[in-house]
Design an enzyme around this catalytic site. Structure first.
Site, short mmCIF file in Angstrom:
data_model
loop_
_atom_site.label_atom_id
_atom_site.label_comp_id
_atom_site.label_asym_id
_atom_site.label_seq_id
_atom_site.Cartn_x
_atom_site.Cartn_y
_atom_site.Cartn_z
CG ASP A 36 -2.07 0.99 1.07
OD1 ASP A 36 -2.44 1.30 -0.08
OD2 ASP A 36 -2.61 1.43 2.10
CE1 TYR B 187 -0.93 8.46 3.93
CE2 TYR B 187 1.07 9.77 3.98
CZ TYR B 187 -0.19 9.49 4.46
OH TYR B 187 -0.70 10.26 5.48
CG HIS C 204 -4.99 10.83 2.67
ND1 HIS C 204 -6.14 10.73 3.43
CD2 HIS C 204 -4.13 9.90 3.18
CE1 HIS C 204 -5.98 9.78 4.34
NE2 HIS C 204 -4.77 9.26 4.21
CD GLU D 91 -6.59 4.74 4.24
OE1 GLU D 91 -5.92 3.91 3.60
OE2 GLU D 91 -6.11 5.47 5.14
CD GLN E 41 -3.88 4.57 10.43
OE1 GLN E 41 -5.10 4.54 10.20
NE2 GLN E 41 -3.02 5.11 9.61
CE1 TYR F 196 0.82 7.28 14.73
CE2 TYR F 196 2.29 7.34 12.85
CZ TYR F 196 1.68 7.97 13.90
OH TYR F 196 1.94 9.30 14.13
CA CA Z 1 -4.22 2.99 2.48
#
Ligand code: CA
Length: 429
Positions: free
Chosen positions: A128, A130, A135, A200, A241, A245
Protein backbone atom coordinates in the site's frame (compact mmCIF):
# COMPACT_ATOMS: atom_id res chain seq x y z
CA UNK A 1 5.40 3.55 -21.76
CA UNK A 2 2.84 2.05 -24.08
CA UNK A 3 -0.17 4.34 -23.77
CA UNK A 4 -1.11 4.48 -27.41
CA UNK A 5 -4.57 4.44 -28.91
CA UNK A 6 -5.62 2.16 -31.75
CA UNK A 7 -8.81 1.05 -33.49
CA UNK A 8 -10.10 -0.58 -30.26
CA UNK A 9 -10.54 2.89 -28.77
CA UNK A 10 -12.58 4.28 -31.71
CA UNK A 11 -15.53 5.99 -29.97
CA UNK A 12 -17.75 5.07 -32.91
CA UNK A 13 -17.46 1.31 -32.31
CA UNK A 14 -20.73 -0.41 -31.41
CA UNK A 15 -21.26 -3.94 -30.15
CA UNK A 16 -23.84 -6.57 -31.05
CA UNK A 17 -24.25 -6.82 -27.26
CA UNK A 18 -26.67 -3.93 -27.32
CA UNK A 19 -26.40 -3.02 -23.62
CA UNK A 20 -22.74 -2.16 -24.30
CA UNK A 21 -23.97 0.70 -26.50
CA UNK A 22 -25.81 2.40 -23.63
CA UNK A 23 -24.01 5.74 -23.06
CA UNK A 24 -24.13 5.17 -19.29
CA UNK A 25 -22.68 1.67 -19.19
CA UNK A 26 -19.31 1.21 -17.52
CA UNK A 27 -18.49 -1.54 -19.98
CA UNK A 28 -18.74 -0.43 -23.62
CA UNK A 29 -16.72 -2.27 -26.27
CA UNK A 30 -13.88 0.23 -25.76
CA UNK A 31 -13.32 -1.00 -22.19
CA UNK A 32 -13.12 -4.84 -22.14
CA UNK A 33 -11.94 -5.35 -18.53
CA UNK A 34 -11.04 -8.79 -17.17
CA UNK A 35 -12.38 -10.54 -14.08
CA UNK A 36 -13.07 -14.01 -12.69
CA UNK A 37 -16.54 -15.46 -12.41
CA UNK A 38 -18.48 -18.61 -11.64
CA UNK A 39 -21.52 -19.38 -13.78
CA UNK A 40 -25.00 -19.28 -12.32
CA UNK A 41 -25.71 -22.15 -9.97
CA UNK A 42 -22.07 -22.64 -9.03
CA UNK A 43 -21.28 -23.01 -5.35
CA UNK A 44 -18.15 -21.88 -3.57
CA UNK A 45 -15.46 -24.41 -4.29
CA UNK A 46 -17.46 -26.64 -6.62
CA UNK A 47 -16.26 -25.08 -9.84
CA UNK A 48 -13.13 -23.34 -11.00
CA UNK A 49 -13.12 -19.62 -11.54
CA UNK A 50 -13.38 -18.72 -15.20
CA UNK A 51 -11.96 -15.64 -16.90
CA UNK A 52 -14.62 -13.22 -18.04
CA UNK A 53 -14.69 -9.98 -19.99
CA UNK A 54 -17.34 -7.42 -19.09
CA UNK A 55 -19.41 -6.18 -22.03
CA UNK A 56 -22.52 -4.12 -21.28
CA UNK A 57 -24.50 -6.06 -18.69
CA UNK A 58 -23.02 -9.38 -19.81
CA UNK A 59 -19.93 -11.45 -19.02
CA UNK A 60 -18.13 -13.06 -21.95
CA UNK A 61 -16.52 -16.40 -21.04
CA UNK A 62 -13.04 -16.01 -22.50
CA UNK A 63 -12.34 -19.72 -22.77
CA UNK A 64 -15.63 -20.33 -24.56
CA UNK A 65 -14.63 -17.84 -27.27
CA UNK A 66 -11.66 -20.04 -28.14
CA UNK A 67 -9.26 -17.09 -27.86
CA UNK A 68 -7.63 -18.40 -24.68
CA UNK A 69 -7.33 -22.03 -23.62
CA UNK A 70 -6.49 -21.55 -19.94
CA UNK A 71 -8.56 -20.27 -17.05
CA UNK A 72 -5.39 -19.13 -15.26
CA UNK A 73 -5.82 -15.39 -14.80
CA UNK A 74 -2.27 -14.79 -13.58
CA UNK A 75 -0.91 -16.50 -16.68
CA UNK A 76 -3.04 -14.21 -18.81
CA UNK A 77 -1.89 -11.18 -16.83
CA UNK A 78 1.78 -12.06 -17.26
CA UNK A 79 1.67 -12.15 -21.06
CA UNK A 80 3.78 -9.61 -22.94
CA UNK A 81 2.20 -6.27 -23.85
CA UNK A 82 2.07 -7.13 -27.55
CA UNK A 83 0.10 -10.31 -26.80
CA UNK A 84 -2.24 -8.37 -24.51
CA UNK A 85 -2.92 -5.87 -27.25
CA UNK A 86 -3.50 -8.67 -29.77
CA UNK A 87 -6.06 -10.31 -27.46
CA UNK A 88 -7.78 -6.97 -26.92
CA UNK A 89 -8.01 -6.46 -30.68
CA UNK A 90 -9.52 -9.93 -31.21
CA UNK A 91 -12.08 -9.31 -28.47
CA UNK A 92 -12.95 -5.93 -29.95
CA UNK A 93 -13.34 -7.37 -33.45
CA UNK A 94 -15.40 -10.31 -32.24
CA UNK A 95 -17.80 -8.15 -30.22
CA UNK A 96 -18.34 -5.50 -32.89
CA UNK A 97 -21.61 -5.07 -34.69
CA UNK A 98 -21.65 -7.30 -37.74
CA UNK A 99 -18.92 -9.64 -36.49
CA UNK A 100 -19.00 -13.16 -37.92
CA UNK A 101 -18.39 -14.55 -34.43
CA UNK A 102 -21.66 -13.20 -33.04
CA UNK A 103 -23.57 -16.46 -33.42
CA UNK A 104 -20.97 -18.59 -31.63
CA UNK A 105 -19.98 -15.99 -29.02
CA UNK A 106 -23.60 -15.46 -27.98
CA UNK A 107 -23.34 -18.84 -26.29
CA UNK A 108 -20.34 -17.57 -24.31
CA UNK A 109 -22.37 -14.77 -22.67
CA UNK A 110 -23.93 -14.81 -19.21
CA UNK A 111 -25.90 -11.98 -17.63
CA UNK A 112 -23.68 -10.22 -15.10
CA UNK A 113 -26.56 -10.35 -12.62
CA UNK A 114 -26.57 -14.17 -12.76
CA UNK A 115 -22.90 -14.92 -12.14
CA UNK A 116 -20.73 -14.78 -9.02
CA UNK A 117 -17.66 -12.58 -9.30
CA UNK A 118 -14.46 -13.50 -7.47
CA UNK A 119 -11.27 -11.61 -6.82
CA UNK A 120 -9.89 -10.67 -10.24
CA UNK A 121 -6.96 -12.99 -9.58
CA UNK A 122 -5.35 -14.79 -6.70
CA UNK A 123 -3.56 -11.83 -5.14
CA UNK A 124 0.11 -12.30 -4.28
CA UNK A 125 2.01 -9.68 -2.35
CA UNK A 126 0.19 -6.48 -1.48
CA UNK A 127 1.89 -3.11 -1.05
CA UNK A 128 0.00 0.00 0.00
CA UNK A 129 1.43 3.33 -1.11
CA UNK A 130 0.64 6.87 0.03
CA UNK A 131 0.57 8.87 -3.22
CA UNK A 132 -2.38 11.10 -2.27
CA UNK A 133 -0.69 14.43 -1.61
CA UNK A 134 -3.77 16.21 -0.25
CA UNK A 135 -4.59 13.26 2.01
CA UNK A 136 -1.03 13.24 3.33
CA UNK A 137 -1.24 16.96 4.07
CA UNK A 138 -4.72 16.81 5.63
CA UNK A 139 -3.85 13.86 7.87
CA UNK A 140 -0.43 15.32 8.67
CA UNK A 141 -2.11 18.56 9.80
CA UNK A 142 -4.16 16.63 12.36
CA UNK A 143 -1.01 15.20 13.91
CA UNK A 144 1.56 17.92 13.12
CA UNK A 145 -0.15 21.28 12.44
CA UNK A 146 3.15 23.09 11.82
CA UNK A 147 4.78 20.43 9.70
CA UNK A 148 2.12 18.37 7.94
CA UNK A 149 4.24 16.92 5.14
CA UNK A 150 7.28 14.93 6.22
CA UNK A 151 10.49 15.81 4.32
CA UNK A 152 10.82 12.45 2.55
CA UNK A 153 7.41 12.72 0.89
CA UNK A 154 8.63 14.64 -2.17
CA UNK A 155 11.50 12.21 -2.73
CA UNK A 156 10.32 8.70 -1.85
CA UNK A 157 7.03 7.08 -2.87
CA UNK A 158 6.05 6.11 0.68
CA UNK A 159 4.58 2.65 1.15
CA UNK A 160 4.37 -0.37 3.42
CA UNK A 161 3.96 -4.08 2.84
CA UNK A 162 0.41 -5.15 3.62
CA UNK A 163 -1.35 -8.47 3.75
CA UNK A 164 -3.33 -10.07 0.94
CA UNK A 165 -5.22 -12.76 2.89
CA UNK A 166 -8.05 -10.40 3.84
CA UNK A 167 -8.46 -8.60 0.53
CA UNK A 168 -12.02 -9.33 -0.57
CA UNK A 169 -13.93 -8.90 -3.76
CA UNK A 170 -16.70 -6.29 -3.82
CA UNK A 171 -19.82 -7.50 -2.05
CA UNK A 172 -17.99 -9.25 0.78
CA UNK A 173 -19.10 -7.75 4.09
CA UNK A 174 -16.87 -7.96 7.15
CA UNK A 175 -17.12 -7.52 10.93
CA UNK A 176 -15.93 -4.40 12.68
CA UNK A 177 -12.40 -5.13 13.92
CA UNK A 178 -11.53 -5.32 17.59
CA UNK A 179 -8.21 -4.37 19.12
CA UNK A 180 -6.28 -2.03 21.36
CA UNK A 181 -6.83 1.70 21.39
CA UNK A 182 -5.72 4.43 23.73
CA UNK A 183 -7.29 7.87 23.99
CA UNK A 184 -5.10 10.94 24.54
CA UNK A 185 -5.99 11.14 28.22
CA UNK A 186 -5.98 7.41 28.95
CA UNK A 187 -3.17 5.93 30.98
CA UNK A 188 -3.64 2.43 29.58
CA UNK A 189 -5.14 1.13 26.36
CA UNK A 190 -8.65 -0.29 26.23
CA UNK A 191 -9.61 -3.41 24.27
CA UNK A 192 -12.77 -3.75 22.22
CA UNK A 193 -14.44 -2.97 18.91
CA UNK A 194 -12.90 -0.11 16.97
CA UNK A 195 -14.94 3.08 17.32
CA UNK A 196 -13.28 4.71 14.32
CA UNK A 197 -13.74 2.44 11.30
CA UNK A 198 -13.00 4.40 8.16
CA UNK A 199 -12.77 3.95 4.42
CA UNK A 200 -9.88 4.85 2.14
CA UNK A 201 -10.64 5.75 -1.48
CA UNK A 202 -7.85 4.19 -3.51
CA UNK A 203 -7.16 2.53 -6.82
CA UNK A 204 -5.57 -0.92 -6.96
CA UNK A 205 -2.77 -1.53 -9.47
CA UNK A 206 -2.39 -5.14 -10.63
CA UNK A 207 1.06 -6.30 -11.70
CA UNK A 208 1.23 -8.31 -14.92
CA UNK A 209 4.72 -9.49 -15.88
CA UNK A 210 7.02 -9.74 -12.90
CA UNK A 211 10.77 -9.28 -12.64
CA UNK A 212 13.63 -11.39 -11.37
CA UNK A 213 15.09 -10.57 -8.00
CA UNK A 214 18.04 -8.23 -8.49
CA UNK A 215 16.74 -6.96 -11.86
CA UNK A 216 14.96 -3.66 -11.25
CA UNK A 217 12.24 -2.50 -13.63
CA UNK A 218 13.21 0.85 -15.13
CA UNK A 219 10.70 3.63 -15.28
CA UNK A 220 10.71 3.29 -19.06
CA UNK A 221 9.63 -0.36 -18.86
CA UNK A 222 7.40 0.01 -15.80
CA UNK A 223 4.01 0.15 -17.48
CA UNK A 224 4.75 -2.98 -19.50
CA UNK A 225 4.66 -4.76 -16.13
CA UNK A 226 1.27 -3.36 -15.11
CA UNK A 227 -1.83 -5.26 -16.21
CA UNK A 228 -4.44 -2.76 -15.12
CA UNK A 229 -6.34 -0.93 -12.44
CA UNK A 230 -9.37 -1.58 -10.22
CA UNK A 231 -11.07 0.32 -7.39
CA UNK A 232 -9.74 -0.34 -3.91
CA UNK A 233 -11.06 0.46 -0.44
CA UNK A 234 -8.40 0.10 2.25
CA UNK A 235 -10.66 -0.04 5.32
CA UNK A 236 -8.88 1.41 8.34
CA UNK A 237 -9.46 1.45 12.11
CA UNK A 238 -8.17 4.88 13.07
CA UNK A 239 -8.14 4.32 16.83
CA UNK A 240 -6.16 1.10 16.47
CA UNK A 241 -3.90 2.85 13.96
CA UNK A 242 -3.09 5.82 16.20
CA UNK A 243 -1.97 3.53 19.00
CA UNK A 244 0.01 0.98 17.00
CA UNK A 245 1.59 2.81 14.08
CA UNK A 246 4.82 4.00 15.65
CA UNK A 247 7.55 3.06 14.92
CA UNK A 248 6.87 0.50 12.17
CA UNK A 249 3.64 1.66 10.57
CA UNK A 250 0.13 0.26 10.18
CA UNK A 251 -0.58 -3.33 11.22
CA UNK A 252 -3.90 -4.59 12.61
CA UNK A 253 -5.58 -1.27 11.84
CA UNK A 254 -5.39 -2.14 8.14
CA UNK A 255 -5.28 -5.89 7.64
CA UNK A 256 -8.77 -6.86 8.85
CA UNK A 257 -10.32 -6.17 5.42
CA UNK A 258 -9.74 -4.45 2.11
CA UNK A 259 -12.17 -4.49 -0.81
CA UNK A 260 -11.34 -4.57 -4.51
CA UNK A 261 -13.73 -4.23 -7.44
CA UNK A 262 -14.07 -7.38 -9.59
CA UNK A 263 -12.98 -5.95 -12.95
CA UNK A 264 -9.41 -5.00 -13.89
CA UNK A 265 -9.52 -2.16 -16.42
CA UNK A 266 -6.41 -2.73 -18.51
CA UNK A 267 -3.69 -0.18 -19.13
CA UNK A 268 -4.60 -0.48 -22.82
CA UNK A 269 -8.20 0.54 -22.11
CA UNK A 270 -6.95 3.54 -20.13
CA UNK A 271 -4.78 4.86 -22.99
CA UNK A 272 -7.21 7.63 -24.08
CA UNK A 273 -7.31 9.03 -20.54
CA UNK A 274 -3.64 9.76 -19.98
CA UNK A 275 -2.39 13.24 -19.23
CA UNK A 276 0.75 15.13 -18.37
CA UNK A 277 2.14 14.55 -14.92
CA UNK A 278 3.26 17.74 -13.25
CA UNK A 279 4.51 18.54 -9.79
CA UNK A 280 3.51 21.71 -7.98
CA UNK A 281 5.76 24.65 -8.85
CA UNK A 282 8.79 24.84 -6.60
CA UNK A 283 8.82 21.15 -5.66
CA UNK A 284 12.07 19.25 -6.24
CA UNK A 285 12.36 17.18 -9.41
CA UNK A 286 12.27 13.42 -8.86
CA UNK A 287 15.59 11.58 -8.83
CA UNK A 288 16.58 10.27 -12.27
CA UNK A 289 15.39 6.68 -11.68
CA UNK A 290 11.90 8.09 -11.02
CA UNK A 291 11.87 10.48 -13.95
CA UNK A 292 11.41 10.20 -17.70
CA UNK A 293 10.10 12.32 -20.52
CA UNK A 294 7.28 9.86 -21.15
CA UNK A 295 6.31 9.88 -17.48
CA UNK A 296 6.10 13.67 -17.55
CA UNK A 297 4.22 13.72 -20.84
CA UNK A 298 1.52 11.14 -20.00
CA UNK A 299 2.21 9.60 -16.61
CA UNK A 300 -1.11 10.63 -15.06
CA UNK A 301 -4.37 8.71 -15.52
CA UNK A 302 -7.59 10.70 -15.44
CA UNK A 303 -10.01 8.55 -13.41
CA UNK A 304 -12.97 10.27 -11.79
CA UNK A 305 -13.70 8.70 -8.40
CA UNK A 306 -16.71 8.79 -6.09
CA UNK A 307 -17.46 7.66 -2.54
CA UNK A 308 -21.07 6.73 -1.70
CA UNK A 309 -22.48 5.86 1.71
CA UNK A 310 -25.64 3.80 2.24
CA UNK A 311 -26.55 3.58 5.89
CA UNK A 312 -28.84 0.87 7.24
CA UNK A 313 -31.59 3.48 7.62
CA UNK A 314 -31.15 4.59 4.00
CA UNK A 315 -31.30 0.96 2.89
CA UNK A 316 -34.51 0.40 4.87
CA UNK A 317 -36.01 3.50 3.23
CA UNK A 318 -35.17 2.19 -0.24
CA UNK A 319 -32.42 4.75 -0.88
CA UNK A 320 -29.35 3.71 -2.81
CA UNK A 321 -27.29 6.05 -0.68
CA UNK A 322 -25.65 9.44 -0.71
CA UNK A 323 -22.51 10.58 -2.46
CA UNK A 324 -19.99 11.79 0.12
CA UNK A 325 -17.17 12.93 -2.11
CA UNK A 326 -15.69 13.12 -5.59
CA UNK A 327 -12.03 13.00 -6.49
CA UNK A 328 -9.69 12.18 -9.35
CA UNK A 329 -6.65 9.91 -9.53
CA UNK A 330 -4.73 12.32 -11.79
CA UNK A 331 -5.09 15.39 -9.61
CA UNK A 332 -4.78 13.58 -6.27
CA UNK A 333 -1.61 11.58 -6.91
CA UNK A 334 1.89 12.87 -6.30
CA UNK A 335 3.49 9.79 -7.90
CA UNK A 336 2.61 7.89 -11.06
CA UNK A 337 2.02 4.15 -11.45
CA UNK A 338 5.32 3.88 -13.37
CA UNK A 339 7.19 5.60 -10.54
CA UNK A 340 5.71 3.17 -8.01
CA UNK A 341 6.88 0.15 -10.04
CA UNK A 342 10.35 1.63 -10.60
CA UNK A 343 10.74 2.54 -6.95
CA UNK A 344 9.44 -0.80 -5.64
CA UNK A 345 12.01 -2.76 -7.64
CA UNK A 346 15.01 -0.39 -7.61
CA UNK A 347 16.56 -2.23 -4.66
CA UNK A 348 16.25 -5.58 -6.42
CA UNK A 349 12.83 -6.54 -5.02
CA UNK A 350 10.91 -8.86 -7.33
CA UNK A 351 7.29 -8.37 -8.30
CA UNK A 352 5.11 -11.23 -9.49
CA UNK A 353 2.03 -11.50 -11.61
CA UNK A 354 -1.00 -10.92 -9.41
CA UNK A 355 0.75 -8.61 -6.96
CA UNK A 356 -1.35 -5.63 -5.95
CA UNK A 357 -0.43 -2.04 -5.15
CA UNK A 358 -2.86 0.21 -3.30
CA UNK A 359 -2.36 3.79 -4.41
CA UNK A 360 -3.01 5.41 -1.05
CA UNK A 361 -6.00 7.58 -0.27
CA UNK A 362 -6.85 9.78 -3.25
CA UNK A 363 -8.28 12.93 -1.71
CA UNK A 364 -8.58 16.12 -3.71
CA UNK A 365 -7.52 19.52 -2.39
CA UNK A 366 -11.01 20.98 -1.90
CA UNK A 367 -13.90 20.27 0.48
CA UNK A 368 -16.10 17.52 -0.94
CA UNK A 369 -13.07 15.68 -2.34
CA UNK A 370 -12.01 13.79 0.79
CA UNK A 371 -11.11 10.13 0.40
CA UNK A 372 -11.67 9.24 4.06
CA UNK A 373 -14.01 10.00 6.95
CA UNK A 374 -10.94 11.06 8.93
CA UNK A 375 -10.73 14.07 6.62
CA UNK A 376 -14.49 14.66 6.22
CA UNK A 377 -15.06 14.81 9.98
CA UNK A 378 -11.69 16.36 10.89
CA UNK A 379 -10.74 13.34 12.92
CA UNK A 380 -14.20 13.16 14.50
CA UNK A 381 -14.21 16.80 15.66
CA UNK A 382 -16.82 17.86 13.11
CA UNK A 383 -19.33 15.10 12.36
CA UNK A 384 -20.97 15.30 8.95
CA UNK A 385 -24.75 15.53 8.65
CA UNK A 386 -26.31 13.30 6.01
CA UNK A 387 -29.32 14.22 3.86
CA UNK A 388 -31.64 12.08 6.01
CA UNK A 389 -30.50 13.80 9.22
CA UNK A 390 -28.15 11.08 10.43
CA UNK A 391 -24.66 12.16 11.46
CA UNK A 392 -21.34 10.39 11.06
CA UNK A 393 -17.81 10.90 12.31
CA UNK A 394 -16.78 7.38 11.33
CA UNK A 395 -18.69 4.36 10.04
CA UNK A 396 -21.47 2.66 11.99
CA UNK A 397 -22.50 -0.99 11.82
CA UNK A 398 -24.67 -1.51 8.76
CA UNK A 399 -23.01 1.28 6.76
CA UNK A 400 -22.14 0.26 3.21
CA UNK A 401 -19.48 2.16 1.28
CA UNK A 402 -19.55 2.07 -2.50
CA UNK A 403 -16.66 3.37 -4.61
CA UNK A 404 -17.20 4.20 -8.26
CA UNK A 405 -14.78 5.21 -10.99
CA UNK A 406 -15.22 6.54 -14.50
CA UNK A 407 -12.97 7.95 -17.22
CA UNK A 408 -14.39 10.68 -19.46
CA UNK A 409 -12.71 12.77 -22.11
CA UNK A 410 -13.81 14.63 -25.25
CA UNK A 411 -13.31 12.43 -28.29
CA UNK A 412 -13.23 9.19 -26.32
CA UNK A 413 -15.93 6.72 -25.30
CA UNK A 414 -16.20 6.96 -21.53
CA UNK A 415 -15.51 3.78 -19.57
CA UNK A 416 -16.12 2.77 -15.96
CA UNK A 417 -14.82 0.46 -13.28
CA UNK A 418 -18.05 -1.03 -11.91
CA UNK A 419 -18.51 -0.82 -8.17
CA UNK A 420 -16.44 -1.60 -5.09
CA UNK A 421 -18.87 -2.21 -2.23
CA UNK A 422 -18.89 -3.68 1.25
CA UNK A 423 -20.80 -3.26 4.51
CA UNK A 424 -19.41 -2.95 8.03
CA UNK A 425 -21.04 -5.65 10.19
CA UNK A 426 -21.17 -5.71 14.01
CA UNK A 427 -18.00 -6.83 15.77
CA UNK A 428 -17.76 -10.54 16.54
CA UNK A 429 -17.22 -10.06 20.28
CA1 CA B 1 -4.22 2.99 2.48
Amino acid sequence: MSATCDETHDPGLQSWVTTANDPDTDFPIQNLPFGRFRPAGGQDGDSEWRIGVAIGDQVLDLQATGLVASTDMKALMSTAPAARRALRLKLSQGLREGSATEASWRNALSPMAAVTMGLPCEIGDYTDFYVGLHHAIAVGKQFRPDNPLLPNYQWVPIGYHGRSSTINVSGTDFPRPVGQRRGEDDKHPAFGPSARVDLELEVGVFIGQGNEQGRPITIGDAEDHVFGIALFNDWSARDLQAWEYQPLGPFLSKNFASTVSPWIVTMEALAPFRSAFERPAGDPEPLPYLDSQANRAQGAIDIGLEVWLQTARMRAAGSSGQRLSQSNFASAAYWTVAQLVAHHTVNGCSLRSGDLFGSGTLSGAAPGQEGSMLEMSLGGKRPITLDNGETRSFLEDGDAIVLRGRCQRDGARSIGFGTCRATVLPALT
